[in-house]
Design an enzyme around this catalytic site. Structure first.
Site, PDB file in Angstrom:
ATOM      1  N   ASP A 175     -19.531   3.266   4.105  1.00 13.58           N
ATOM      2  CA  ASP A 175     -18.866   2.044   4.525  1.00 13.58           C
ATOM      3  C   ASP A 175     -18.543   2.154   6.024  1.00 13.58           C
ATOM      4  OD1 ASP A 175     -17.583  -0.572   3.504  1.00 13.58           O
ATOM      5  OD2 ASP A 175     -15.883   0.403   4.472  1.00 13.58           O
ATOM      6  N   TYR A 301     -11.901  -5.512  10.812  1.00 15.82           N
ATOM      7  CA  TYR A 301     -12.554  -6.791  10.549  1.00 15.82           C
ATOM      8  C   TYR A 301     -12.136  -7.834  11.590  1.00 15.82           C
ATOM      9  CZ  TYR A 301     -13.769  -4.823   5.997  1.00 15.82           C
ATOM     10  OH  TYR A 301     -14.273  -4.030   4.989  1.00 15.82           O
ATOM     11  N   HIS A 353     -20.332   2.726  -4.154  1.00 13.51           N
ATOM     12  CA  HIS A 353     -19.716   2.638  -2.831  1.00 13.51           C
ATOM     13  C   HIS A 353     -18.749   3.788  -2.561  1.00 13.51           C
ATOM     14  CE1 HIS A 353     -18.699  -0.009   0.604  1.00 13.51           C
ATOM     15  NE2 HIS A 353     -17.470   0.460   0.480  1.00 13.51           N
TER      16      HIS A 353
END
Length: 376
Positions: A175, A301, A353
């Site tokens: 990630d 983000y 993940h």
């Protein structure tokens, strides 16, 4: 640089407040006719909150975390939390490169502990291992500047070299931790011995040559998947403070937001318990709660537009591709656009993940084999 030992010690008042909030949780009704159709299932969440309130023993988990040597260092004037576990190597055995293991979102340093246990043992390769909490996560502070991939890479490189004194090291991540791992390899090829990732990188640009049919098919499939999965990143990137206010005030809301991704992105075959035990999930969620860092974990983000194109990665690279929807049929040629020296590529067909938690034996073996091959 200043380094001090650190132990997790959450005040009783914080835990008492958490339990009081859990006891007052107001649950919603399922929005569809199937469990998990609209996100975290209310029935699952009700059971999770009940166990968090009545059965989960944070003090026992806290003691287990404190069994690992932890530190705080000032890097760029901000506190960075990390584990530093030195291996016990038999005399005469050459040391492999120390390993930097970096988590992503929505995770924490806790995800890497199964790898630490395996990689520091003599049979696991006897690596020295460093596991940071990314800036904005856990007990690591945000920088004053935008939190770009380059800033994250600079911070972790300073930790490994200036703070800990390693001249060369290997890096692993998934990630965001994987993206930062790629940046480390691109920016510091003389000191990064190699990189290993479970999410292969994209190139800075696809302009070098036309897309192959496999590349085009993958990019189309990824875009289609984002139509159903991308809402979380859109709101964290555009309205982070609005969302963080709700999640920082409601532990049940925080759990629902995080668990939604642990279920969607792990290789659990429709049942979270196939990938994670409840205590591990609640340990990670509780770290977010007691540190009040769900909002700061969104910063990567919110600051995404400040990123610049990553240079090409020239150091030796290895990939153990995760088994999750976003990685299905990932063509190696995309990674070859970004990396000039891929030494290992495997698609084990299991482990999603959060592979360090889901398939630690498989992943530790791949890390051991790749990084021991890079001994001088």
């Amino acid at each position: 640089m200043s380094v001090s030992p650190f132990r997790i010690d959450v005040p009783d008042a914080v835990l008492d407040d958490l339990r009081a909030r859990l006891a007052r949780t107001r649950f919603t009704h399922r929005s569809g006719d199937r469990p998990w159709q609209g996100g975290t299932d209310p029935d699952y969440l009700r059971d999770l909150v009940s166990y968090w309130h009545d059965g989960f023993d944070w003090r026992a988990r806290e003691a287990a975390l404190n069994a690992y040597p932890q530190y705080l260092a000032l890097v760029g004037g901000r506190k960075l939390h990390f584990l530093h576990v030195r291996a016990a190597r038999p005399a005469g055995v050459p040391a492999p490169p120390p390993l930097l293991l970096t988590h992503g979102w929505p995770s924490s340093f806790v995800e890497m502990l199964p790898l630490v246990d395996r990689l520091t043992s003599p049979t696991g390769g006897a690596f020295d291992v460093v596991v940071p909490s990314l800036p904005g996560f856990g007990w690591s502070e945000l920088p004053d500047e935008p939190l770009t991939r380059a800033v994250l890479a600079r911070t972790l490189h300073e930790l490994m070299t200036d703070v800990l004194g390693y001249q060369r090291y290997g890096a692993f991540g998934g990630d965001v931790g994987g993206v930062v791992t790629g940046w480390l390899g691109a920016l510091h090829p003389e000191q990064v011995a190699g990189i290993h990732m479970i999410h292969p990188p994209f190139p800075a640009s696809f302009d070098a040559r036309p897309l192959s049919p496999a590349e085009q098919a993958y990019l189309d499939a990824e875009a289609a998947y984002d139509e159903t999965d991308g809402g979380y990143s859109a709101i964290m990137g555009t309205r982070p403070d609005t969302l963080a206010t709700a999640l920082a005030d409601s532990p049940a809301g925080l759990a629902a937001w995080l668990v939604d991704k642990y279920r969607d992105w792990s290789d659990n075959r429709g049942d979270l318990s196939n990938s994670f035990d409840t205590d591990t999930l609640l340990t990670i969620i509780t770290v977010y709660w007691v540190t009040g860092t769900i909002g700061s974990s969104f910063r990567q983000y919110a600051d995404f537009d400040h990123n610049t194109p990553r240079p090409q990665i020239t150091v030796p690279a290895a990939f153990t591709v995760s088994h999750e929807p976003s990685q299905a049929n990932f063509p190696r040629e995309i990674a070859e656009r970004a990396c000039t020296d891929i030494r290992h590529w495997s698609e084990p067909g299991r482990g999603g993940h959060f592979m360090p938690l889901e398939e630690p034996d498989l992943l530790a073996a791949e890390l051991r084999d790749f990084f021991t091959s890079l001994r001088p």
